[in-house]
Design an enzyme around this catalytic site. Sequence first.
Site, PDB file in Angstrom:
ATOM      1  N   ASP A 151     -17.197 -57.900  25.928  1.00  0.00           N
ATOM      2  CA  ASP A 151     -16.425 -57.726  27.145  1.00  0.00           C
ATOM      3  C   ASP A 151     -15.100 -57.103  26.731  1.00  0.00           C
ATOM      4  OD1 ASP A 151     -15.535 -58.117  29.744  1.00  0.00           O
ATOM      5  OD2 ASP A 151     -14.559 -59.977  29.167  1.00  0.00           O
ATOM      6  N   GLU A 169      -2.719 -61.042  39.121  1.00  0.00           N
ATOM      7  CA  GLU A 169      -2.016 -61.480  40.321  1.00  0.00           C
ATOM      8  C   GLU A 169      -0.670 -62.088  39.953  1.00  0.00           C
ATOM      9  OE1 GLU A 169      -4.317 -64.161  42.648  1.00  0.00           O
ATOM     10  OE2 GLU A 169      -5.115 -62.518  43.851  1.00  0.00           O
ATOM     11  N   LYS A 176      -4.549 -54.539  48.465  1.00  0.00           N
ATOM     12  CA  LYS A 176      -4.296 -54.290  47.053  1.00  0.00           C
ATOM     13  C   LYS A 176      -5.663 -54.111  46.421  1.00  0.00           C
ATOM     14  CE  LYS A 176      -3.780 -57.800  44.345  1.00  0.00           C
ATOM     15  NZ  LYS A 176      -3.293 -59.050  43.820  1.00  0.00           N
TER      16      LYS A 176
END
EC number: 7.6.2.1
Lengths: 353, 1498
Positions: B426, B704, B770
């Site tokens: 990943d 965030e 967003k």
Amino acid sequence: MTWSATARGAHQPDNTAFTQQRLPAWQPLLSASIALPLFFCAGLAFIGLGLGLYCSSNGIRELEHDYTGSSDAGNCSECAAATEGGAPPPNCSCAWYFSLPELFQGPVYLYYELTNFYQNNRRYGVSRDDAQLSGLAGALRNPTDECAPYRYSAAGLPVAPCGAIANSLFNDSFSVWHQRETGGPYVEVPLDRTGIAWWTDYHVKFRNPPLVNGSLALAFEGTAPPPNWHRPVYELSTDPNNTGFINQDFVVWMRTAALPTFRKLYARIRQGNYSAGLPRGAYLVNITYNYPVSAFGGHKLIIFSSISWMGGKNPFLGIAYLVVGSLCILMGFVMLVVYILYQDQDEDDDDDD
Amino acid sequence: MEREPAAAEEPGPPGRRRRRRRRTRTVRSNLLPPPGAEDPAAGAAKGERRRRVCAQHLADNRLKTTKYTLLSFLPKNLFEQFHRLANVYFVFIALLNFVPAVNAFQPGLALAPVLFILAVTAFKDLWEDYSRHRSDHEINHLGCLVFSREENKYVNRFWKEIRVGDFVRLRCNEIIPADILLLSSSDPDGLCHIETANLDGETNLKRRQVVRGFSGLVSEFNPLTFTSVIECEKPNNDLTRFRGCIIHDNGKKAGLYKENLLLRGCTIRNTDAVVGIVIYAGHETKALLNNSGPRYKRSQLERQMNCDVLWCVLLLICMSLFSAVGHGLWVRQYQDKRSLFDVPESDGSALSPVTAAVYSFLTMIIVLQVLIPISLYVSIEIVKVCQVYFINQDMELYDEETDSQLQCRALNITEDLGQIQYIFSDKTGTLTENKMVFRRCTVSGIEYSHDANAQRLARYQEADSEEEEVVPRGGLVSQRGSIGSHQSIRMMHRTQSTKSHRRTGSRAEAKRASMLSRHTAFSSPMEKDITPDPKLLEKVSECDRCLAVARHQEHPLAHLSPELSDVFDFFIALTICNTVVVTSPDQPRQKVRVRFELKSPVKTIEDFLRRFTPSRLTSGCSSIGNLATNKSNHKSGSNFLSNLSSNSTLLRLEDKLGQSAPAIASNGYSSQAGNWAPEPTREQEPELKKEELELRYEAESPDEAALVYAAKAYNCALVDRLHDQVSVELPHLGRLTFELLHTLGFDSIRKRMSVVIRHPITDEINVYTKGADSVVMDLLLPCSSDDARGRHQKKIRSKTQNFLNMYAVEGLRTLCIAKRVLSEEEYACWLQSHLEAESSLDNREELLFQSAIRLETNLHLLGATGIEDRLQEGVPETIAKLRQAGLQIWVLTGDKQETAINIARACKLLDHEEEVITLNAESQEACAALLDQCLHYVQSRGLHSTPEKTEGKMSVGFSPLCPTPASTASNPSPSLVIDGRSLAYALEKNLEDKFLFLAKQCQSVLCCRSTPLQKSMVVKLVRSKLKAMTLAIGDGANDVSMIQVADVGVGILGQEGMQAVMASDFAVPRFRYLERLLIVHGHWCYSRLANMVLYFFYKNTMFVGLLFWFQFYCGFSASAMIDQWYLIFFNLLFSSLPQLVTGVLDKDVPAHVLLTKPQLYRSGQNMEEYRPQTFWLNMVDAAFQSLVCFFIPYLAYYNSDVDLFTWGTLITAIALFTFLLHLGIETRTWTWLNWITCGFSIILFFTVALIYNASCAACYPPSNPYWTVQTLLRDPVFYLTCLIAPVTALLPRLFFKALQGSLFPTPLQLGRQSARKCPKRLNIPKETFAQGRLEGDLRTDHSVGRTISPSASLSRDRVSQDCTSQAAWHTQQAACSPEASEEPSMVDNSVPLRDDTVLEGLSAQSPGSSTWGAAVPEGCPEESKVKSTSAGRVAPLSSLFNLPNFSSINWISSLSLVSGLGNGQAGRGVPVQAPSGRAGLKGTDHGLLLVAPSRGRS
């Protein structure tokens, strides 16, 4: 560093040589350089050892005679022919004549050898009752299942000693006669028939059942001898210390041989004039021929052998050591060549470095 | 147990009931009398019956994870153990021994080893089960408050007594005992926060909400009045979904959602008390349904070993058959000859040869059973456990920062680590730190580079290297111990924050600080402290000032220039368009509560109509006008507040806010006149410190939080978030409270999130969105080029796009921020459909999705942000090492292509010299064509790298426009970049082979924009098709499926919770530890185990060989010369320890050499240590050695009076010496443990033999071994044979080993050699030399130290500049078309042109071209400059997913595509796998697991 000392994490592993796999270790690298001295040293040592062994084996004298009687024209062939039909004839005896030009260095051991006799075959090998042989009264009357079919006689009596091994007890007997000078009388060479079994077997493992009224025969009352036997077990010898289960011939026989060709010690010659060995002269071995072997292609041999520190005559070990030693040397040389070539390469590497 | 009538189950007529039982469950209150109970007696009986029925269907809350009861243990455990074939086999053989005709040993003795093994395993199982039972008991007896009808109050009961339908009252910090529907909360908003750390390790708070209709209750909820019926799904393990409805008495229905359900195992936070009704209990709870227990993986080596065990079985049968036939013949030969040694049957009849043969066969199997080693499996388990221990203990795998060491969660695949060929990684959180740092942003077309911030980050980096020199102050030290205590946390936090403010903090210090305050997710100082860009800061404060002045006027925003208004909106969007929860630092887990009385969000259309009538609107306006009143209101409010006594820090803080910021009086500007609603039971705590004002943000994803912290740096601070309102504080404007109408959460298909708010200043309804730039840019309001504004907008967009491309090139994660102003009518219209969607039961997700798409359109672009996700320490080095080790590394990421490529560049996965083949296809056919072309290209390149050839290929439309000298130079294999869409095509059945073949040719593969399902499919494909060993490493929930599919799954103990770790076999703290784990430990484990297994086979074959040769001399009668004791215990006792020690401790090459020469890893990949031919060679050697060890004693005792067992003991001793010497040759490192165990083995053997032989004169038939060893030891021939036989047996092996070691040394041997030459220190030049040499030896095609002459690379660079691989972007055609040049906006033109651009999705990007923006379209070079901006667009077709024009159609088709891949998981596109493994309440193994919604990141 107080910080690192106190704030050391709870999960931090221990820093020990073991947990970190840093144990001091010897790390040999298997290559020509390390194998070279190894091969040479081993080779030299083995050759030395091999020479010693070979000599000491060669120093042992052995005199053997096949008296099966099937091939040669010796008088044993009559007996052999007689056993051909099945039941061995009673008291067939034959003789083996030989002469010694010089002293047969003692102590001399008298062996008999059987070939093609599979004492190590499984069904045979298990067919015995050690409890019975160790003199347990219960086992005497009630031999173990393993002894079947030599467990109970046809009459239903327990067989003592039971089992196939005991049943097939070697029953030829030998006597040795010495003629000092030709034409002279044959003097019987005294054979020491005791002390041929292992000390522990004779003293510990094999025990007669407790005497009944001082009589061994009574102790064995109610038992039957194995079917092949002509006399009960308590009559194996007249010597009370050598009869019954502790008869040494019997004890020796019961220690089953490892291989189908085997020897068993019959007697030692170490008494009187013969303590130093068999002096020169003519000899006669009188053989009571009872044991049938020709049926299964076996042979019977009688062997006189002297003994050294490493046992009987066997040149094999000496030869083996010599061969392996030479092989080691040979490999050592190959290694040497490789090492020389490789070392050049190695130095090149170093130059490159 | 409660005696109340139980919950009714499935009412209705039987037929209907059966139908419904499948899908739903009905839950009623346990407090109600059962329905239809007319008379009390009948009712009671019925209730009783019903209760039983209920008990049958609904599990109670008792937890039972034990497998056995006291009674069932023995049979059940034995049954389980006999699932292992080996155990059955050994028991069979032991039982065979009880048959008199065939027995070989004493029956009891033969059973001994089997019983021993079984007993050891049983004991282990028993112990495990007992500890499970204890923890079950503990958990079952936890207390909780359950409502009792008799006592009419909540009474304390054990967890195990809770039943479905009970009412449970939970207090703050309590653990939730079952899956509970939230009916009431002490929180005035009807909210409840839970922490799911027990389930998934995520420390952020999640919000749950009281069921609609219950939240409005003013008085305390009374369970007795609860008469509604709840219909919900049957128990399932989907943690992200809960659907159902509650039917009230009056027939009204209300939907139930995931937000209403409290999951077992979570902890209540921030909420004083909640009440709920139990829906699922015990084993039906979602947490327990997710606990599938540990997996059993079988390693490759073990598979191979099992195959060889089968060979051994075959060999055994052959030997036995041979022997049986031999015995039959032998018996026939002597049958009629009355041979004295022939034993007839017990009845006196002769044994027939056939019977004898059958008996012999069976006996042989018993005698030769040693060939299949009973101790092999046990030994391997022991060795693996020790290996795991050593891996765990390795200091170098310990991460000080997180105080975590490597965890081995799978005990039986350690050796697989040494054989890995493919690594699937990943990106986010694995290669990168997943610490999102705000780096740059662009607002309204102007870029703010945040240079100071960049410098600050650089400082962190620098300081990192000097980590050791930083000696922190002692103050921190003492706090470590008492971290749990309240005070220390506060203190620590203060230290931490002051320190970081002074900017003296090095990264190391930051590390420690973050280590100390780990209970806050995603907030290291590095992420929190952002140095604002001065220009932008200036603009923000200007906005702020202007608005503060202009707010009283009619259109406050109109006073701002468009740019400033964008800036303002931009920051508002940053601040509120998220799901960040605000907590205060001094009391973690307490929500900052500054509450305004606001109506809850519109829930019904009537509500909406009522609220948005014109009169309402005017009153809203008038409230704005009435500023003075409001102000005074506030003042009185704050006075009131200060008089209140409050013990809660919430209020403290509130108070503090009031004092420190007088301008806070702005709350009057919220859409409704605010009045304070403080909770009355609080006491005031006067002394407060300034620092405590610092707010902490808990976010679901780190970016965030990064954005919110960034906004805070610009003084636009999020101070409060409630379920229906968000408060933002600005220096001049003060506190602005936005009414939060809707939150449309992030999902990986939409790739964006939105909030719908009512703006307090303008009172307009705004949508802030967003999301990923590729998505958001396509949703923008098309602007006409007629008027000036439109042109300006267009310019801004193209500029922004440019900046976005630039950010992507820098490897930043980009997000676009956009806004939409909704008119009341639009909103009303949308709201209606949205409410319908929300209340629909069947395809709610789908409808909500469509509803969201309807809302998020016609957006106005505000700006974009670039967030840096920094590479983890040591990642490039690790990747370089791993590649040197011959590992192929594939990166599978959800990120977009440019970002992924740049991260790959940064971590040296892609070389700048390397060619990059990019596969972007839009249809199946296009993908097939592209794959073909690529294959041709790669092949032609590989075969003859003549430029002409490549050129010819290129004319087909294949994109490396210039062949570039790269193909003629050292010819490195190219790298492949493929996007998610093309990957979906490439993974189709008909293309997967081609794709794999292409990927195999490539040095590294990069899959961008891939879904979790695709990740796992790729891994599965490689694993099954290439038969390669795969390793998957990841940190997040989206990697779980991939981790589970791979041979070895590695989880990163990262920021994103524990799902990946739970699913993994190994968990590492950082990516860089992978290097040591694989290259050192993997290699060692493999080499050790391979050698041990080989040695085992050798040993047993050799031992059995001795017995077999003997059969030729005993008439094949299955007789054994070796005593039964020795036969049975030889493996178990005498020869087991040394090999165990070698198997655990042997190091073929020291660690530092392995690390400096990663090439050595290839021996494991190629299975060099344990191959079929190695196995057979080993067997042949074993046969030879047994021949030697048999015949030397045979000849040495030929013609002698030796007896069977004396001779057998001699052979046993010889065998033992041979084994030990053989092991000596195989052992590479001799520690004192090796010496001791070898000595111990010999001593043990002779001691046991001596004692055994002296113990009983007449026992142990048939071997009667009395005094044999003692006699033997007096025989010099014994010593002579013991010397020569092992030496002769091992002579060839030693010779060949030495010869090979000198002439053809393996790389491993060279490695050892170099370690000996200069131990512990390999200087660099030497190392490179060695590498070069090793490369040559290995004949590898991987060029590690490729040298390219400077001129060559220069020229290549130049060429690549000229012909950049613009063709990669299929937008180029669009850009070339005339209208496209007029209209850079992609919304309109990309769709119709889709088919034309089929073939251009592929590009082999020339090396060195990092100028994506300057791409030159193939067809229209003269226009290149004009179009360069749009040409740089990334995979714009992904926008098709969300095009507003045909949103629903496209959406459905895209879904069907996804669902075609995943097993019908339409609507999600994201597989949710149940991670297995254990997380525990109190560290027990009640795995309470949670799969969070898989979160792709944009």
